[in-house]
Design an enzyme around this catalytic site. Structure first.
Site, short mmCIF file in Angstrom:
data_model
loop_
_atom_site.label_atom_id
_atom_site.label_comp_id
_atom_site.label_asym_id
_atom_site.label_seq_id
_atom_site.Cartn_x
_atom_site.Cartn_y
_atom_site.Cartn_z
N ALA A 110 0.69 -1.36 0.06
CA ALA A 110 0.03 -0.11 0.02
C ALA A 110 0.97 1.25 -0.01
O ALA A 110 2.16 1.23 0.26
CB ALA A 110 -0.89 0.02 1.19
N PHE A 111 0.28 2.47 -0.34
CA PHE A 111 1.07 3.63 -0.49
C PHE A 111 1.49 3.99 0.77
O PHE A 111 2.71 4.89 0.95
CB PHE A 111 0.18 4.59 -0.97
CG PHE A 111 -0.64 5.35 -0.07
CD1 PHE A 111 -1.67 4.87 0.52
CD2 PHE A 111 -0.08 6.69 0.74
CE1 PHE A 111 -2.54 5.69 1.45
CE2 PHE A 111 -0.86 7.30 1.50
CZ PHE A 111 -1.87 6.82 2.06
N LYS A 112 1.34 3.64 2.00
CA LYS A 112 1.79 4.01 3.06
C LYS A 112 3.41 3.71 3.48
O LYS A 112 4.03 4.54 4.02
CB LYS A 112 1.21 3.51 4.43
CG LYS A 112 -0.19 3.85 4.28
CD LYS A 112 -0.94 4.24 5.54
CE LYS A 112 -2.26 4.63 5.31
NZ LYS A 112 -3.40 4.13 4.75
N ASP A 113 3.78 2.65 2.63
CA ASP A 113 5.21 2.49 2.47
C ASP A 113 6.12 3.55 2.23
O ASP A 113 7.20 3.69 2.54
CB ASP A 113 5.52 1.21 1.87
CG ASP A 113 5.00 -0.10 2.50
OD1 ASP A 113 5.09 -0.31 3.75
OD2 ASP A 113 4.48 -0.93 1.56
N MET A 116 6.43 5.55 5.28
CA MET A 116 6.79 4.91 6.41
C MET A 116 8.28 4.54 6.41
O MET A 116 9.07 4.44 7.29
CB MET A 116 5.93 3.71 6.59
CG MET A 116 5.66 3.59 7.94
SD MET A 116 4.73 4.89 9.01
CE MET A 116 3.32 4.31 8.59
#
Ligand SMILES: *Cc1c(COP(=O)(O)O)cnc(C)c1O
Length: 472
Positions: A110-113, A116
């Site tokens: 997901a784009f959160k990587d 993060m």
């Protein structure tokens, strides 16, 4: 660069302290004291650069003075070396003038990587420098948790506690968090919704004694250092489309929950990127559509949809945008947030709504339209999209039908279709397989604690685990 709180009653801080603090002590969110801009030269020279190099250029004004350039470049390059696609955020064309930006090539799909992985490197750097230890807590509707865990697993400078709403994440999302076997990783399944988890998180930050005792820090997009790296891909996409070298300014359509990802587009615009329009895409949880269209910010019930990472009523980062459109007056922000707390509602006046409409549009997409969109895109192009991306594509179609702007439209694809295989299969008959490196996910053993939706219970669980993991 100093950062100030949207509520005006917390001290101004430098970048490193904003990183470690997360939420401001007055309950507000940190924002830059003044907006920096990138020079026209910087924008023009971005074309053709590697993503990590663009990232250093775009983020530099915000960290300059806090972290040395060499250290910063090492952290950013390290973060993006873990992506499975050379260009990190590639564009795929799915229709006339319509592109999807794939943000799911990191370790948790997901784009959160994208943010993060940078955040994990920043934490390591600052904690080593200060010889300090942190307790990281996060609330997740599904994807933040695994991305955060992946970014700090195995660190001996941080324990991480992730609260997820029990039974409300997809199986893949839950397993990506609960199957990580590292002593500093702790999963809490809360008997409640994502908004309950987020409320518990805020309450922990507002408990000064607990906060100091545990050296609490956050990884939700309330943390400035979480939203900042997301501004980079707006610039990278504009560069790929030729917009930084004379081409038309793009529009971006963003499947939105906590308003972090789309707020990052606003950061890019503040830096000087020409953005034609930012389009907010909501699922059935449509408080943002209502507030952008009418100014009505009334909390409703949270519906469970097939795009669970957007099943949110309180979009925390919206406060950062409000701060700017309310002339950066913290009293006005306090007033609205006070009303929200006591009456579960506030109303923006017509001038403020008009100001927002200069940059933002908003569209709501219901469940059947989401499924139809996955099906249509597959039929027209053979390309599979996940339900969050589908909400974005449907909203982009609405926007393109409502306006005759010729500006290219870029939809942010926030998750890999294999992360939400049930919805994709229901729409298309095709079950997207997990990439090889996750193929055995379903066989891995899960570890999590079930906790009541109650502040004291959660705090006790956290303090007990910290002591067990860090005996003195
Ligand atoms: C987190 C998430 C969103 C929403 O992003 P916000 O920054 O909260 O607006 C959308 N799609 C997916 C797949 C996500 O994980």
């Amino acid at each position: 660069m100093r950062y100030i709180s949207t509520r005006g009653d917390a001290p101004a801080l430098e970048f490193e302290d904003v990183l470690l603090e997360g939420l401001a002590r007055d309950g507000g969110l940190y924002v830059p004291q003044t907006w920096p801009t990138l020079s026209p030269d910087t924008f023009e020279n971005i074309r053709g650069k590697h993503y990590a190099s663009v990232a250093c250029d775009v983020m530099w004004p915000f960290v300059d003075g806090a972290i040395g350039r060499d250290d910063f470049e090492r952290i950013v390059c390290g973060a993006y070396s873990k992506f499975r696609h050379q260009s990190v955020a590639p564009l795929v064309q799915i229709g006339p003038n319509l592109w999807v930006m794939e943000l799911f090539h990191g370790p948790t799909l997901a784009f959160k990587d994208v943010a993060m992985q940078v955040l994990g490197g920043l934490f390591d750097h600052v904690l080593a420098k200060r010889d300090a230890h942190l307790t990281i807590v996060g609330a997740t509707s599904g994807d933040t948790g695994s991305a955060a865990i992946e970014a700090v697993r195995g660190s001996d400078r941080a324990d991480i506690f992730i609260m997820h709403p029990k039974g409300r994440t997809s199986d893949v999302q839950r397993k990506q968090m609960t199957t990580v076997d590292a002593p500093n990783v702790h999963n809490l399944a809360v008997e409640g919704t994502f908004d309950d988890c987020q409320a518990l998180l805020k309450a922990m930050f507002n408990d000064a004694a607990f906060r100091d005792r545990t050296h609490l820090s956050g990884v939700n997009s309330i943390n400035w250092a979480r939203v900042l790296p997301q501004a980079v891909y707006y610039v990278a996409a504009a560069a790929s489309l030729g917009a930084l070298n004379g081409g038309a300014a793009p529009r971006f359509c963003v499947p939105t929950g906590n308003f972090g990802d789309i707020y990052a587009g606003y950061i890019a615009q503040k830096l000087g990127l020409a953005v034609e329009r930012l389009v907010v895409a909501s699922n059935q949880n449509d408080i943002l559509t209502r507030v952008f269209r009418t100014g009505d910010h009334t909390l409703g019930d949270v519906y469970a949809t097939m795009s669970p990472s957007m099943d949110i009523q309180v979009s925390s980062n919206f406060e950062r945008l409000l701060f700017d459109v309310l002339d950066r007056d913290p009293r006005k922000v306090q007033d609205l947030m006070g009303k929200l707390k006591s009456d579960r509602t506030f109303k923006l006046d017509a001038d403020t709504v008009a100001k927002l409409a200069e940059t933002f549009s908003a569209h709501r997409v219901d469940e059947s339209e989401t499924l139809d969109t996955i099906r249509k895109v597959y039929k027209q192009t053979g390309y599979l999209i996940d339900p969050h991306t589908a909400v974005g594509v449907a909203a982009a179609w609405h926007e393109m039908n409502a306006t005759d702007a010729a500006a290219p439209m870029v939809v942010l694809s926030t998750a890999h279709p294999a992360k939400f295989p049930d919805a994709v299969e229901k729409a298309t008959g095709v079950r997207p397989p997990l990439p090889d490196f996750l193929a055995d996910l379903y066989e891995r053993e899960e570890r999590f604690d079930v906790v009541e939706n109650d502040l004291t219970s959660v705090q006790r669980t956290i303090e007990y685990a910290i002591q067990a993991n860090n005996p003195r």
